[in-house]
Each structure stands twice: as C-alpha cells, then as structure tokens.
Design a protein around this motif. Structure first.
Motif, mmCIF file in Angstrom:
data_model
loop_
_atom_site.group_PDB
_atom_site.id
_atom_site.type_symbol
_atom_site.label_atom_id
_atom_site.label_comp_id
_atom_site.label_asym_id
_atom_site.label_seq_id
_atom_site.Cartn_x
_atom_site.Cartn_y
_atom_site.Cartn_z
ATOM 1 N N ALA A 279 32.458 43.050 49.859
ATOM 2 C CA ALA A 279 33.604 43.067 48.941
ATOM 3 C C ALA A 279 34.731 43.929 49.505
ATOM 4 O O ALA A 279 35.910 43.553 49.447
ATOM 5 C CB ALA A 279 33.168 43.583 47.572
ATOM 6 N N ALA B 172 37.665 48.009 39.841
ATOM 7 C CA ALA B 172 38.262 48.648 41.017
ATOM 8 C C ALA B 172 38.971 49.910 40.547
ATOM 9 O O ALA B 172 39.852 49.849 39.687
ATOM 10 C CB ALA B 172 39.242 47.703 41.704
ATOM 11 N N GLN C 158 44.003 45.753 42.160
ATOM 12 C CA GLN C 158 43.397 44.959 41.095
ATOM 13 C C GLN C 158 43.810 43.491 41.182
ATOM 14 O O GLN C 158 43.014 42.599 40.875
ATOM 15 C CB GLN C 158 43.758 45.562 39.740
ATOM 16 C CG GLN C 158 43.138 46.945 39.529
ATOM 17 C CD GLN C 158 43.257 47.444 38.107
ATOM 18 O OE1 GLN C 158 44.106 46.990 37.356
ATOM 19 N NE2 GLN C 158 42.403 48.380 37.741
ATOM 20 N N LEU D 179 34.912 50.343 44.439
ATOM 21 C CA LEU D 179 34.617 49.073 43.792
ATOM 22 C C LEU D 179 33.224 49.105 43.187
ATOM 23 O O LEU D 179 32.303 49.686 43.757
ATOM 24 C CB LEU D 179 34.694 47.917 44.796
ATOM 25 C CG LEU D 179 35.995 47.728 45.572
ATOM 26 C CD1 LEU D 179 35.892 46.493 46.461
ATOM 27 C CD2 LEU D 179 37.187 47.612 44.634
ATOM 28 N N VAL E 126 38.659 42.692 50.595
ATOM 29 C CA VAL E 126 39.928 43.318 50.204
ATOM 30 C C VAL E 126 40.796 43.547 51.437
ATOM 31 O O VAL E 126 42.014 43.309 51.421
ATOM 32 C CB VAL E 126 39.671 44.644 49.457
ATOM 33 C CG1 VAL E 126 40.972 45.416 49.268
ATOM 34 C CG2 VAL E 126 39.006 44.381 48.108
ATOM 35 N N THR F 52 30.474 46.274 42.044
ATOM 36 C CA THR F 52 30.230 44.839 42.159
ATOM 37 C C THR F 52 28.861 44.485 41.585
ATOM 38 O O THR F 52 28.003 45.346 41.389
ATOM 39 C CB THR F 52 30.278 44.370 43.622
ATOM 40 O OG1 THR F 52 29.066 44.752 44.286
ATOM 41 C CG2 THR F 52 31.470 44.964 44.357
ATOM 42 N N ILE G 243 33.396 41.333 41.838
ATOM 43 C CA ILE G 243 33.959 42.668 41.623
ATOM 44 C C ILE G 243 34.149 42.907 40.132
ATOM 45 O O ILE G 243 34.956 42.243 39.478
ATOM 46 C CB ILE G 243 35.296 42.819 42.376
ATOM 47 C CG1 ILE G 243 35.079 42.587 43.875
ATOM 48 C CG2 ILE G 243 35.887 44.204 42.136
ATOM 49 C CD1 ILE G 243 36.365 42.514 44.680
ATOM 50 N N CYS H 208 41.639 42.032 43.951
ATOM 51 C CA CYS H 208 40.263 41.825 43.490
ATOM 52 C C CYS H 208 40.173 40.624 42.550
ATOM 53 O O CYS H 208 39.206 39.850 42.600
ATOM 54 C CB CYS H 208 39.747 43.083 42.795
ATOM 55 S SG CYS H 208 39.497 44.485 43.907
#
Length: 212
Positions: free
Chosen positions: A113, A23, A140, A12, A117, A14, A20, A143
């Motif tokens: 982050a 990804a 995705q 990821l 997930v 960020t 984010i 995210c």
C-alpha cells in the motif's frame, strides 16, 4: 533528517487485502515520531474516531517498530501480532522463526500500500514546504483513488484454506536443516545442476507447495 532534507511521513492502516482503511499524518519524521509514538497519538486522541470501529480481540499485525505501543493496544483489548526479538541471541528458535514468517506473510500488504501511494509522482519527489498544509488532503485523495481503481493487493484462491491449514501444520515443525548443520560436518562445493543426475525439475505449482 535524511540526505539534508526534512522528511514527513504518513501512517496507513490497511486490511489484509491491502484496502486502505485510514491514512494519518503527515508527521514530522524525527526521533519523537517513531511508529510507536504515532500509533499512541492516533489511539489516545481517537483520530478519525478509530476507537469506534475497532472491537475487542481484533487482530492488529505490526512490525517491530511498534514495540512500545503494544501495551496500549492490548489495554484496548486488541490482539497484537508482532515478530519476535532476538534479545542478544544469534538466531531464533524454529517456532519463533515460523511465527515471524506467519506475520510477514500477512504484513507485506502494508508495504504494498505504501508503494502504491509512491506511484503518484507527487509523492515520490521532493515537495515544497509551502505545500505541507495540503499533504494530508493529497494523501487521502491518493488513497481513495487507490481503493477505488486499483485491484486488491492479494486475491482469494480456491485453495486458500488448504494453504492456511498446511502453514498451521508446519508451525511447530523443527528446523531440520539447522539440526543437520549442528550434527554433521558439511562443506560447500561448486556444481552445476545439469551435471547432477536426476536433479528435479519443478513446476510452478510444485514450487508453491514447497514454499507455503
């Protein structure tokens, strides 16, 4: 391999607030796909057009696992911030330790982050090999949902500039505790704070000031 299971891992990117930006993956989690190798693959192959949305002197904050890709990032004009290495020493000097703390104070949002997930049950369990072709799409989507509906990992406060100024002012401060330990012979003792006269009782705001 870990616990007799093959692992795949994403990467990821960020912002400093935990939003984010991208990804990538999944990548097979083996010796050929460490963080630095994955980063090189993303940059060399311009995955998702990443080279189109980074500018010269953008600051990239990474951990030590990206050591072998820092040269490529700097060649692209990026300013790389990464914690120092001990290189055989027992401890960092005060400046190196303070610089590493600066980086950790920013970089923790990446771990936040990743943790968000994993809050999706599907990503926190063993998945079937037959679903691997869909992992990227699922990642995705997860995210995107995090960006859309979760609050930022860190929020701005009115005293942010003051905290940053105090941190910068302390960057070159010597390690007074280390100096005292080197110069004095001290011994640990067991005690109870309630038995110590005038033991300070600190408010949460006072603790924040001390731990900036």
């Amino acid at each position: 391999m870990h616990k007799r299971r093959s692992l795949v891992k994403p990467m990821l990117i960020t912002t400093t607030t935990g939003y984010i930006l991208a990804a990538y993956g999944p990548y097979l989690s083996d010796s050929s796909n460490n963080d630095a190798s994955i980063q090189k693959d993303i940059l060399v192959n311009n995955k998702d057009g990443i080279l189109n949305w980074i500018d010269e002197h953008d600051i990239v904050v990474v951990d030590r696992g990206f050591r072998d890709s820092t040269g490529m990032m700097r060649a692209l004009g990026l300013d790389v911030c990464m914690p120092d290495f001990l290189n055989g020493r027992r401890r960092f000097d005060a400046l190196e330790a303070n610089r590493s703390r600066f980086i950790s104070k920013i970089r923790w949002v990446v771990e936040s982050a990743n943790g968000r997930v994993k809050h999706f049950r599907w990503f926190s369990q063993t998945i079937q090999n037959s679903t691997i072709p869909q992992v990227r799409d699922y990642l995705q989507i997860a995210c995107a949902l995090i960006n859309a509906y979760r609050a930022a990992a860190i929020s701005s406060f009115s005293n942010d500039d003051q905290i940053a100024a105090e941190m910068l002012a302390c960057l070159h401060e010597p390690n007074l505790l280390r100096t005292r330990l080197n110069n004095e012979i001290l011994h640990w003792t067991t005690n109870d704070a309630s038995n110590i006269i005038n033991f300070p009782i600190l408010t949460i705001d006072q603790i924040r000031v001390i731990t900036v």
